[in-house]
Each structure stands twice: as C-alpha cells, then as structure tokens.
Scaffold this motif. Structure first.
Motif, short mmCIF file in Angstrom:
data_model
loop_
_atom_site.label_atom_id
_atom_site.label_comp_id
_atom_site.label_asym_id
_atom_site.label_seq_id
_atom_site.Cartn_x
_atom_site.Cartn_y
_atom_site.Cartn_z
N TRP A 76 -4.59 6.99 4.18
CA TRP A 76 -5.10 7.96 3.20
C TRP A 76 -4.62 7.56 1.82
O TRP A 76 -3.46 7.21 1.64
CB TRP A 76 -4.60 9.36 3.53
CG TRP A 76 -5.21 9.93 4.76
CD1 TRP A 76 -4.71 9.88 6.03
CD2 TRP A 76 -6.46 10.63 4.84
NE1 TRP A 76 -5.57 10.51 6.89
CE2 TRP A 76 -6.65 10.98 6.19
CE3 TRP A 76 -7.42 10.98 3.90
CZ2 TRP A 76 -7.76 11.68 6.63
CZ3 TRP A 76 -8.53 11.68 4.34
CH2 TRP A 76 -8.71 12.02 5.68
N ASN A 77 -5.53 7.60 0.86
CA ASN A 77 -5.20 7.41 -0.54
C ASN A 77 -5.75 8.64 -1.25
O ASN A 77 -6.95 8.76 -1.47
CB ASN A 77 -5.80 6.12 -1.08
CG ASN A 77 -5.42 5.83 -2.51
OD1 ASN A 77 -6.27 5.55 -3.33
ND2 ASN A 77 -4.14 5.88 -2.83
N LYS A 82 -10.42 -1.73 -4.44
CA LYS A 82 -10.85 -0.43 -3.92
C LYS A 82 -12.37 -0.34 -3.89
O LYS A 82 -13.04 -0.90 -4.75
CB LYS A 82 -10.26 0.70 -4.76
CG LYS A 82 -8.75 0.79 -4.66
CD LYS A 82 -8.20 1.96 -5.45
CE LYS A 82 -6.70 2.05 -5.28
NZ LYS A 82 -6.14 3.21 -5.99
N HIS A 106 2.10 1.97 -3.31
CA HIS A 106 1.04 2.44 -4.20
C HIS A 106 0.43 3.76 -3.74
O HIS A 106 -0.70 4.10 -4.11
CB HIS A 106 -0.03 1.36 -4.37
CG HIS A 106 0.42 0.26 -5.28
ND1 HIS A 106 1.18 -0.79 -4.84
CD2 HIS A 106 0.27 0.10 -6.62
CE1 HIS A 106 1.46 -1.57 -5.86
NE2 HIS A 106 0.93 -1.05 -6.95
N CYS A 108 -9.09 5.48 3.95
CA CYS A 108 -9.41 4.10 3.59
C CYS A 108 -9.28 3.17 4.79
O CYS A 108 -8.27 3.20 5.49
CB CYS A 108 -8.47 3.63 2.48
SG CYS A 108 -8.52 4.65 1.01
N ASP A 154 -11.45 -0.75 1.46
CA ASP A 154 -10.69 -1.53 0.49
C ASP A 154 -10.41 -2.90 1.09
O ASP A 154 -10.30 -3.03 2.31
CB ASP A 154 -9.35 -0.86 0.14
CG ASP A 154 -9.50 0.49 -0.55
OD1 ASP A 154 -10.63 0.84 -0.95
OD2 ASP A 154 -8.48 1.19 -0.67
N LEU A 203 0.83 -1.21 0.00
CA LEU A 203 0.00 0.00 0.00
C LEU A 203 0.86 1.26 0.00
O LEU A 203 0.57 2.22 -0.71
CB LEU A 203 -0.94 -0.01 1.20
CG LEU A 203 -2.06 -1.04 1.13
CD1 LEU A 203 -2.71 -1.23 2.50
CD2 LEU A 203 -3.10 -0.66 0.08
N ARG A 204 1.91 1.26 0.79
CA ARG A 204 2.82 2.42 0.80
C ARG A 204 3.42 2.64 -0.58
O ARG A 204 3.51 3.76 -1.05
CB ARG A 204 3.92 2.21 1.84
CG ARG A 204 3.38 2.34 3.26
CD ARG A 204 4.46 2.45 4.28
NE ARG A 204 5.42 3.47 3.87
CZ ARG A 204 6.59 3.63 4.44
NH1 ARG A 204 6.96 2.88 5.44
NH2 ARG A 204 7.42 4.57 4.02
N TYR A 234 -0.40 5.04 -0.63
CA TYR A 234 -1.18 5.19 0.59
C TYR A 234 -0.28 5.75 1.70
O TYR A 234 0.88 5.37 1.81
CB TYR A 234 -1.74 3.85 1.06
CG TYR A 234 -2.90 3.31 0.27
CD1 TYR A 234 -4.17 3.22 0.83
CD2 TYR A 234 -2.73 2.84 -1.03
CE1 TYR A 234 -5.24 2.68 0.12
CE2 TYR A 234 -3.80 2.32 -1.76
CZ TYR A 234 -5.04 2.24 -1.17
OH TYR A 234 -6.09 1.72 -1.87
#
Length: 141
Positions: free
Chosen positions: A63-64, A133, A40, A69, A116, A37-38, A42
């Motif tokens: 946060w995205n 998502k 990508h 999220c 998600d 996630l990091r 987030y």
C-alpha cells in the motif's frame, strides 16, 4: 535500518544457495527494493505472490497511501544493453495483470490499484534505485 543490517549480516554468514548468478542478482535487487519502498512510505503486504495458473509472479505488493501497488522489480548489473524497465514488455505486463486480478479477488471491490516498476542498478558502489509509479494500468490487454 536495524532490520536491513540484520538481513545483510545473515546473508553474509549463511551459505549461498547454488543457483545461477542472475537469480542471485534478482533476489538482491528485490531485497534492496523492499527496504527502499518501506523507507518511502509503502506498507508491504506480500512478496513473490504467484498462482499455479500464471507464469509470472508479483514481486512486491504494498500500500502506498490508499492505493494498492503491484510492484515489479528489475535489477541490472550494467546499463549497456537496455534500461531495466524495458524488460517489462507487453507480454510481461499482461501476465502481471492476470496475477494481479487473481490477487484482487481477496480485496474489497473497487480497491484503487496501480503498477509500479522499481529499477535497481548495481553497477556503481552504491545501488541506484528508482520507483516508476503508475508504469502501466490494470486495464490494458
């Protein structure tokens, strides 16, 4: 990249806790999901958020973009039975919604949110990780 390598090194040299194999698998999946996630985009703000009043926990909160999220991580070592995301049934979703509402009490009103699901499959040499998502909505009980 360096942080993930350091975590893996520490995992290799520290003694493993004496716990059931499925909990070890889940913890490994959550760690892989965190770094995925990091990578990508987030920004992770909490992990394993729980309250004394609810059965479930929010595996990861991040946060995205401008969206907060709530991320449920499901890890599997096989694909033989059902998909990993199938484990997030209506009962689980409703409990996650309750925990998320509790978390949102400390946020600004009208904070945009989504749920998600991250699936982690460990049945191949390289883990397969996917983000679903907007898997479900905060309102939906």
């Amino acid at each position: 990249m360096f942080t993930q390598l350091a975590v893996r090194l520490l995992d290799a040299i520290l003694p493993e806790p004496d716990e059931p194999e499925h909990l070890k698998t889940g913890r490994r999946g959550e760690e892989l999901a965190y770094f995925f996630l990091r990578k990508h985009g987030y920004t992770i703000v909490a992990r394993n958020f729980r309250t004394p009043w609810h059965k479930s926990e929010l595996d990861i909160i991040g946060w995205n973009g401008g969206i907060l999220c709530f991320i449920e991580v499901k890890t599997r070592t096989t694909r033989d039975i059902a998909t990993a995301e199938a484990a997030v049934d209506d009962t689980k979703r409703n409990d996650l919604r309750r925990v998320a509402r509790h978390y949102l009490r400390q946020c600004a009103e009208n904070t945009p949110t989504r749920f998600d699901i991250v699936t982690v499959y460990l049945d191949r040499p390289k883990p397969e990780i996917t983000i679903l998502k907007s898997a479900f909505l905060l309102s939906g009980e």
